[in-house]
Design a protein around this motif. Structure first.
Motif, PDB file in Angstrom:
ATOM      1  N   ASP A  11     -22.606  -7.564 -26.318  1.00 21.44           N
ATOM      2  CA  ASP A  11     -22.889  -6.428 -26.091  1.00 21.44           C
ATOM      3  C   ASP A  11     -23.804  -6.086 -27.293  1.00 21.44           C
ATOM      4  N   ARG A  12     -24.700  -5.218 -26.868  1.00 17.90           N
ATOM      5  CA  ARG A  12     -25.680  -4.731 -27.829  1.00 17.90           C
ATOM      6  C   ARG A  12     -24.943  -3.725 -28.696  1.00 17.90           C
ATOM      7  N   SER A  13     -23.970  -3.177 -28.367  1.00 20.05           N
ATOM      8  CA  SER A  13     -23.323  -2.298 -29.269  1.00 20.05           C
ATOM      9  C   SER A  13     -21.835  -1.969 -28.625  1.00 20.05           C
ATOM     10  N   ALA A  14     -20.772  -1.538 -29.377  1.00 19.16           N
ATOM     11  CA  ALA A  14     -19.618  -1.337 -28.984  1.00 19.16           C
ATOM     12  C   ALA A  14     -19.745   0.068 -27.990  1.00 19.16           C
ATOM     13  N   THR A  15     -20.686   0.758 -28.364  1.00 22.58           N
ATOM     14  CA  THR A  15     -20.902   2.159 -27.362  1.00 22.58           C
ATOM     15  C   THR A  15     -21.241   1.524 -26.260  1.00 22.58           C
ATOM     16  N   HIS A  16     -22.314   0.851 -26.073  1.00 19.71           N
ATOM     17  CA  HIS A  16     -22.850   0.362 -25.070  1.00 19.71           C
ATOM     18  C   HIS A  16     -21.775  -0.241 -23.957  1.00 19.71           C
ATOM     19  N   GLU A  41      -5.613   5.625 -25.446  1.00 17.14           N
ATOM     20  CA  GLU A  41      -5.503   4.611 -24.465  1.00 17.14           C
ATOM     21  C   GLU A  41      -6.751   3.697 -24.274  1.00 17.14           C
ATOM     22  N   LEU A  42      -7.611   4.302 -24.036  1.00 18.50           N
ATOM     23  CA  LEU A  42      -8.903   3.566 -23.872  1.00 18.50           C
ATOM     24  C   LEU A  42      -9.337   2.784 -25.096  1.00 18.50           C
ATOM     25  N   ARG A  43      -9.099   3.444 -26.184  1.00 17.63           N
ATOM     26  CA  ARG A  43      -9.569   2.624 -27.511  1.00 17.63           C
ATOM     27  C   ARG A  43      -8.773   1.300 -27.446  1.00 17.63           C
ATOM     28  N   SER A  44      -7.483   1.322 -27.079  1.00 20.43           N
ATOM     29  CA  SER A  44      -6.757   0.082 -27.098  1.00 20.43           C
ATOM     30  C   SER A  44      -7.129  -0.749 -25.771  1.00 20.43           C
ATOM     31  N   LEU A  45      -7.309  -0.093 -24.932  1.00 24.53           N
ATOM     32  CA  LEU A  45      -7.777  -0.894 -23.487  1.00 24.53           C
ATOM     33  C   LEU A  45      -9.085  -1.720 -23.911  1.00 24.53           C
ATOM     34  N   LEU A  46     -10.154  -1.124 -24.426  1.00 26.99           N
ATOM     35  CA  LEU A  46     -11.280  -1.512 -24.810  1.00 26.99           C
ATOM     36  C   LEU A  46     -11.364  -2.550 -25.954  1.00 26.99           C
ATOM     37  N   ASP A  47     -10.505  -2.037 -26.569  1.00 21.46           N
ATOM     38  CA  ASP A  47     -10.253  -2.797 -28.118  1.00 21.46           C
ATOM     39  C   ASP A  47     -11.413  -2.653 -29.082  1.00 21.46           C
ATOM     40  N   THR A  48     -11.540  -1.069 -29.206  1.00 17.96           N
ATOM     41  CA  THR A  48     -12.613  -0.687 -30.179  1.00 17.96           C
ATOM     42  C   THR A  48     -12.310   0.871 -30.662  1.00 17.96           C
ATOM     43  N   GLY A  49     -13.198   1.163 -31.684  1.00 18.30           N
ATOM     44  CA  GLY A  49     -12.853   2.492 -32.332  1.00 18.30           C
ATOM     45  C   GLY A  49     -12.808   3.756 -31.252  1.00 18.30           C
ATOM     46  N   ALA A  50     -12.342   4.883 -32.005  1.00 17.52           N
ATOM     47  CA  ALA A  50     -12.437   6.170 -31.109  1.00 17.52           C
ATOM     48  C   ALA A  50     -13.972   6.717 -31.025  1.00 17.52           C
ATOM     49  N   SER A  51     -14.733   6.384 -32.076  1.00 19.66           N
ATOM     50  CA  SER A  51     -16.160   6.923 -31.904  1.00 19.66           C
ATOM     51  C   SER A  51     -16.661   6.340 -30.693  1.00 19.66           C
ATOM     52  N   PRO A  52     -16.809   5.027 -30.508  1.00 19.69           N
ATOM     53  CA  PRO A  52     -17.521   4.575 -29.395  1.00 19.69           C
ATOM     54  C   PRO A  52     -17.137   4.974 -28.030  1.00 19.69           C
TER      55      PRO A  52
END
Lengths: 221, 221
Positions: A11-16, A41-52
């Motif tokens: 991935d180019r970035s966590a957001t992307h 929920e999404l944060r843990s599902l996607l395994d990333t932070g809240a900001s992205p």
DNA sequence: CTGTCAATTAATATCGATATTTTATAAGGG
DNA sequence: CCCTTATAAAATATCGATATTAATTGACAG
């Protein structure tokens, strides 16, 4: 040399990355219409932070796949028959315009791209490839690619995705069967190559209306 | 009891407030086309954190007022003659459709809203009110409000704003003068009230083309 | 000079924790 | 029994700090 940890995590970035995954989940119906999209929920599902996650959801509102209500979060965009029919109507109007503009300035380079896109789609369909969806979209976009109207093309791409979402949602329901559309594509291709704008436009719109009316009738039941 | 610190700071959220202010700055040309939008600068300018700024910028990409390039930040959307002319063409196409749909289902409630919007616009113009811009947009949106096509109306609103941006940018340049358009509005109103779709559509499109061609010619010079 | 590469600087993207706001729950009065 | 009001829980929105990535500068070799 740099060994990449996971081919899918390129991935180019966590957001992307989050954007692509969430988008896919909404289009496939994995995240059903109207569903509350909780950050945690999404944060843990996607395994990333809240900001992205928040930023990806903000971007998805552009695509009308997510609704944002200030101070009370995000939800997957709702669906309705009226909404579907508006999408269909807008597609017919905008794609006709774009196709005619594309044909008006047709050159051999565009022609070759179009033939190529059609070939790839046919091939993907034959081997039941899961890349068919992508190739199908690529073919339809290739038809419009010569219009030289970036905003119009963007609208069309957006509406295409929204339409696919409804198709996917219908496919989850009972007694759904796909129409055979390969010959319709063939006809549209040939009319376009002959630069017959009126015929190509008519065929394209019929192609959409046929699929659309079928889906629309499914939504009553 | 809660005394509100500042009547203007009655923002629903920092993100929403940032969104409105940034949007305004881009529409007025205060943030010029192509300008790099650095988070840190905007953060201190808007006196808020990085998260609301980023999120506001993400939302502004929906409106095509901000471009986002992954991993290298945001910038105010660039302008070009081609882009302006695409906006003009799309507006003519979409607003005609919306206006006709609006007229097709015209009822007295919509009619009254339209008359009201026109009255307010005229009044704001007379007293040189700075609320004219808002009233002007409200009038044009009131024309389309009865179409019952939310997505189409959203596209039109978006394109309206993009057009206003070009007008504001031109107004900053030399030798710009406004056309008198009050009678054109009057004529559009009257044709709409008479339910004369063909006339109303023609007048509306001419209204846009007239202003558009003037702006377009300015862009050569 | 000119182009390449390394070191430095600056900016973006992301994380983890906190404050605010909304929603859910429960208690009391009509 | 229902509606209002206080309380508790959950979720959103926001902050401040850090890691990552891109842009800049300057030294060096061709």
């Amino acid at each position: 040399m740099n060994v990449m940890p996971n081919p899918l995590t390129k991935d180019r970035s966590a957001t992307h990355g989050s954007y692509l995954r969430l988008r896919d989940m909404i289009l496939t119906g994995d995240l059903p219409p109207g569903q509350k999209l909780k950050i945690e929920e999404l944060r843990s599902l996607l395994d990333t932070g809240a900001s992205p996650v928040r930023e990806a959801l903000s971007l998805l509102t552009s695509d009308m796949l997510v609704e944002r209500i200030d101070q009370r979060g995000f939800r997957a965009a709702p669906v309705s028959k009226a909404n579907f029919e508006e999408i269909l109507a807008l597609r017919c109007m905008l794609e006709e315009k774009a196709l005619r503009a594309s044909l008006a300035g047709a050159d051999s380079s565009w022609e070759e791209q179009l033939v190529l896109a059609h070939h790839r789609m046919k091939k993907a369909a034959q081997k039941g490839d899961n890349g068919f969806e992508e190739a199908h979209k690529a073919f339809h976009m290739a038809l419009l690619a010569n219009a030289n109207m970036p905003m119009l093309e963007r609208y069309c791409a957006q509406l295409y995705d929204l339409n696919i979402r409804y198709r996917n949602l219908a496919a989850r329901g009972p007694r759904y069967r796909t129409r055979s559309v390969q010959n319709e594509h063939q006809e549209i291709l040939e009319a376009s190559l002959k630069r017959d704008a009126d015929l190509a436009a008519r065929l394209l719109i019929d192609h959409y209306r046929n699929t659309g009316n079928y889906l629309s009738s499914q939504m009553d039941a």
